[in-house]
Every structure is written in structure tokens, then in C-alpha cells.
Write a protein that holds these residues in place. Sequence first.
Motif, mmCIF file in Angstrom:
data_model
loop_
_atom_site.group_PDB
_atom_site.id
_atom_site.type_symbol
_atom_site.label_atom_id
_atom_site.label_comp_id
_atom_site.label_asym_id
_atom_site.label_seq_id
_atom_site.Cartn_x
_atom_site.Cartn_y
_atom_site.Cartn_z
ATOM 1 N N ASP A 73 0.807 -1.220 0.000
ATOM 2 C CA ASP A 73 0.000 0.000 0.000
ATOM 3 C C ASP A 73 0.842 1.274 0.000
ATOM 4 O O ASP A 73 0.312 2.373 0.181
ATOM 5 C CB ASP A 73 -0.924 0.007 1.225
ATOM 6 C CG ASP A 73 -2.075 -0.979 1.075
ATOM 7 O OD1 ASP A 73 -2.522 -1.181 -0.079
ATOM 8 O OD2 ASP A 73 -2.521 -1.544 2.093
ATOM 9 N N LEU A 82 1.519 9.520 -1.620
ATOM 10 C CA LEU A 82 0.499 8.486 -1.483
ATOM 11 C C LEU A 82 -0.889 9.099 -1.353
ATOM 12 O O LEU A 82 -1.054 10.206 -0.827
ATOM 13 C CB LEU A 82 0.787 7.612 -0.255
ATOM 14 C CG LEU A 82 2.135 6.893 -0.245
ATOM 15 C CD1 LEU A 82 2.324 6.157 1.067
ATOM 16 C CD2 LEU A 82 2.254 5.934 -1.418
ATOM 17 N N LYS A 86 -4.548 4.875 0.527
ATOM 18 C CA LYS A 86 -3.392 4.013 0.760
ATOM 19 C C LYS A 86 -2.765 4.275 2.123
ATOM 20 O O LYS A 86 -2.325 3.345 2.805
ATOM 21 C CB LYS A 86 -2.345 4.220 -0.348
ATOM 22 C CG LYS A 86 -2.709 3.550 -1.657
ATOM 23 C CD LYS A 86 -1.525 3.517 -2.600
ATOM 24 C CE LYS A 86 -1.844 2.672 -3.833
ATOM 25 N NZ LYS A 86 -0.664 2.554 -4.731
ATOM 26 N N SER A 90 -2.488 1.499 5.038
ATOM 27 C CA SER A 90 -1.178 1.199 5.618
ATOM 28 C C SER A 90 -1.189 1.324 7.136
ATOM 29 O O SER A 90 -0.619 0.480 7.850
ATOM 30 C CB SER A 90 -0.124 2.130 5.018
ATOM 31 O OG SER A 90 1.128 1.924 5.618
#
Length: 348
Positions: A73, A82, A86, A90
Motif C-alpha cells: 500500500d 500516497l 493508501k 497502511s
Amino acid sequence: MSERVQITATNKSPLLLIVTWLLLVLAAFAYIVRSIVKLSRQAMRLEWDDYLLTGALVFCTAQSLATIIRAADGFGQPLALLSTAKVEASMQAALAASILYVLSLALSKISLLALLAKLSPNRRHRRVMHGIALFVAVFTSISVFVVSFSCSVPNTWDYTSGRCINRPLWWTFFDVYNIATESALIVIPIYIIGLVQWPLARKVVFSIPFVLRTCTIAACIADMLLWHRLSSSPDPFFAEWPVSVTTQTIQCSCLASTCILYLRNFLSSVETGFGLDGDLSASIPLELRTATVGRSGYNLSSEGLTGSASMPGQIKVTTRYEVREEVYTVLGGGHETETDQEMMDRRG
């Protein structure tokens, strides 16, 4: 043609994947070797330490898979690169991995303590090991609660919100606990080995698996330093990837160093039952088992016990008695000495 994923200064995810898979395979291999060796020598007999270590491997595997999901991720990359989805995925995986990490370590430690308590013939030693195991269990329960609610509800996994406990401080404290318990798991067995009547070379060889736990202590020290550096990082999310590497190292080295006690080549060099669920009393100094009966002159210090680790639970006991024949003479009156046999014949 798909683009090759490379390890760069801003992408450590592939490195994290490689390290996690490698350490997980090593830990699983050590467990499999241990299981094969022990079961082949103990006729499929499983005991508490086996079940605990199996649980440790299960949690270790689950924790590693959670770390792999984090890396997939985008963990190991700067936060700005990111998406929000994500990052959340994570952090949720990070929460699960932290809980599983705490449980895996606890079961590995308690498994070794259960094994040592079972092998030691000294009741005081067993009490110490049971006390350490109880401490590990209590501290683990507290740690799971702290980790589960380290941030404000309902998003207890969102450590980027700023409404969380001091995570670097907490994990530094957890590393101190790890160092203390690992040190105990090194010192106590070596102390017990020091009481056994073996040559120095054999004591050194048998101490090696316990000394190898210093690798776990070294990883804990590195983890403390990395958490300290992370606390001053402008991007803690990205700076946390080295911490994940040390976490995997601590977890897998703790499990593997417990499994190494059952390596076949190591066990074949040990001639007592200590390594295979035998009785250490066969090698405890003889003065602890010596009895002298006042004037009768009988001294049981000539008794010798020898154990064999060829098969667990099969300890050969050899008893040697020294029989001394003495002839007494009575001087005076010109009479010759009367032997014991002649005296018995006369009385009969």
C-alpha cells in the motif's frame, strides 16, 4: 511492458518486502527443523512449549503478512506521494502488525521459559522462570491494550492525526522490556549450565544457543535509536520504514533462537538429558546428593549417575559402589586373628 520496481531514495517498499519475506522464511525454516528433530526423537509427543512456539510462529506469520500489505500500500514512500486511501490502509495494517508483534514475542519467550522450567531439577529455578513468564504475560496484556488504543477513538489506527500517545517513547520503553527479558533468557540458562558437572568446552558449546539471543538485544538497541531519530523527522511516516526492518529482525531472531536448541548436530554433542527433556539431576554436583552415615563408614559419594541424550526420556543410570574389605586383627594372648567368615561359621 510493465515498469520495473526499483529501490530508490524515495521508495523503500521493495526493500521492505524482500527483508520481510526473507526473515519469515528463515523463522519458518528454523521452526520446521526443530519440529522434525523433536518429533523424530520423542515419538510425536507434543508439550506446552511446542504449542506456545507454534502460536508464536502463527502470530509471526500474520505480522509479516500485515507488513507486506503495508509495503504493497505504499509504506516506505514519502507521505506526500500516497493517496489518502493508501495511507489509511497502511496505518490499519500497522496497528494489526503491532498487536501481532507483541503477541509473537510473548509466546516465543514463554515457550523457552516453559522448556527451561521443565528441564531444571531445582525448584527455586523453576519458580524464577514461572515468575518471569507471569511478568511477560502481564506486560503483554498491558501492551496490547496500549497499542490498540494508542490514538483517540474511533480511528485508533490513525497516528498521523496527532491525537496519539508518544509512539517513539512507548516503543523505546517496549524495547527496554525486550532487552531485560532477553537478558534474563541468556543469564539464567547459562547460570544453570554452570552448575552442571561438564567440561568447560561442553558448557561453552551448550551456552551458544542462548548467547545467540544477543542478536535480538542488538536489534532492540538499533530499534531504540531509530525511534529516537524518527521523533525528529519531518516525515515520520516515511522515516518509519527502518523501524519496520528492526521489528521484523527482533521478532524472527527471537523465534529462531528458541528453535535452534533442537538442531540435530547440536543435540548429538550433548551427553546428558538436558537438551531433550531429560533430568539434570544426573549432572548436578555430587556433593548435593552425598550422604554419609556417621560411624558406619558408608559414603554414597561413590555413586555416579550418567545420562544419555540418544533418546528423550531414556536416561541410563549407572550406580557404582566401592566395596572395601578390611581384615581386623586382635593382638594379645598369642591368639591369631579370626576372620569374618570364621566368625560367621562359629556363630552358625
